[in-house]
Design a protein around this motif. Sequence first.
Motif, PDB file in Angstrom:
ATOM      1  N   ARG A 169       0.868  -1.172   0.000  1.00  0.00           N
ATOM      2  CA  ARG A 169       0.000   0.000   0.000  1.00  0.00           C
ATOM      3  C   ARG A 169       0.906   1.224   0.000  1.00  0.00           C
ATOM      4  N   LEU A 170       0.560   2.208  -0.836  1.00  0.00           N
ATOM      5  CA  LEU A 170       1.401   3.402  -0.940  1.00  0.00           C
ATOM      6  C   LEU A 170       0.710   4.659  -0.410  1.00  0.00           C
ATOM      7  N   GLY A 179       0.317   7.212   1.906  1.00  0.00           N
ATOM      8  CA  GLY A 179       1.149   7.600   3.042  1.00  0.00           C
ATOM      9  C   GLY A 179       2.398   6.752   3.062  1.00  0.00           C
ATOM     10  N   SER A 180       2.696   6.123   4.188  1.00  0.00           N
ATOM     11  CA  SER A 180       3.876   5.268   4.297  1.00  0.00           C
ATOM     12  C   SER A 180       3.678   3.974   3.513  1.00  0.00           C
ATOM     13  N   ARG A 181       4.741   3.471   2.928  1.00  0.00           N
ATOM     14  CA  ARG A 181       4.711   2.196   2.190  1.00  0.00           C
ATOM     15  C   ARG A 181       4.504   1.061   3.194  1.00  0.00           C
ATOM     16  N   GLN A 182       3.425   0.288   3.006  1.00  0.00           N
ATOM     17  CA  GLN A 182       3.060  -0.764   3.951  1.00  0.00           C
ATOM     18  C   GLN A 182       2.835  -2.066   3.192  1.00  0.00           C
ATOM     19  N   LEU A 183       3.466  -3.131   3.647  1.00  0.00           N
ATOM     20  CA  LEU A 183       3.305  -4.446   3.038  1.00  0.00           C
ATOM     21  C   LEU A 183       1.889  -4.961   3.291  1.00  0.00           C
ATOM     22  N   LEU A 184       1.161  -5.297   2.203  1.00  0.00           N
ATOM     23  CA  LEU A 184      -0.186  -5.857   2.322  1.00  0.00           C
ATOM     24  C   LEU A 184      -0.176  -7.379   2.281  1.00  0.00           C
ATOM     25  N   THR A 192      -3.128 -14.311  -7.523  1.00  0.00           N
ATOM     26  CA  THR A 192      -4.070 -13.201  -7.514  1.00  0.00           C
ATOM     27  C   THR A 192      -4.258 -12.676  -6.092  1.00  0.00           C
ATOM     28  N   PRO A 193      -3.288 -11.876  -5.599  1.00  0.00           N
ATOM     29  CA  PRO A 193      -3.448 -11.310  -4.261  1.00  0.00           C
ATOM     30  C   PRO A 193      -4.482 -10.183  -4.228  1.00  0.00           C
ATOM     31  N   SER A 194      -5.036  -9.942  -3.068  1.00  0.00           N
ATOM     32  CA  SER A 194      -5.993  -8.847  -2.862  1.00  0.00           C
ATOM     33  C   SER A 194      -5.281  -7.509  -2.821  1.00  0.00           C
ATOM     34  N   VAL A 195      -6.022  -6.467  -3.194  1.00  0.00           N
ATOM     35  CA  VAL A 195      -5.530  -5.088  -3.118  1.00  0.00           C
ATOM     36  C   VAL A 195      -6.593  -4.277  -2.393  1.00  0.00           C
ATOM     37  N   SER A 196      -6.202  -3.576  -1.358  1.00  0.00           N
ATOM     38  CA  SER A 196      -7.148  -2.727  -0.625  1.00  0.00           C
ATOM     39  C   SER A 196      -6.498  -1.372  -0.377  1.00  0.00           C
ATOM     40  N   ALA A 197      -6.196  -0.675  -1.470  1.00  0.00           N
ATOM     41  CA  ALA A 197      -5.493   0.598  -1.337  1.00  0.00           C
ATOM     42  C   ALA A 197      -5.799   1.492  -2.531  1.00  0.00           C
ATOM     43  N   ALA A 198      -5.794   2.798  -2.309  1.00  0.00           N
ATOM     44  CA  ALA A 198      -5.990   3.766  -3.389  1.00  0.00           C
ATOM     45  C   ALA A 198      -4.737   3.889  -4.254  1.00  0.00           C
TER      46      ALA A 198
END
Length: 112
Positions: free
Chosen positions: A41-42, A44-49, A65-71
């Motif tokens: 996730r980018l 703000g701070s880079r965070q491992l999802l 096919t990993p999930s993505v929950s970030a703008a």
Amino acid sequence: MPLTTGPIENTGNLPANATSVRIKVLNLTGGLLTGVVRVFRLNGSRQLLSITPFAANANASTFVTPSVSAAQYEVEIVPNQTGGLYSVYGRTASGVIINAQRFVNSELTPIL
């Protein structure tokens, strides 16, 4: 060598924003190709999802096919050896590929 998509904007996509990302792995070697896909996730701070392992048999392909929950997000592909080709596609909740979030192998950036 690890590869990255760089930052991907995940807002205002048609028909919808990505809820998952599909990574296609094509193994052109004579042996097993393994590795991991990391999604960050980018906002703000880079965070491992997520970290998702993959294994492609010799001269074969597979996908994860990993999930993505970030703008905003980034995908890193970390293979155990050279000899693979990769593509990355954002997908909606109904599985529709988002053309604006498509990366073919030549568009991925090596990470040194």
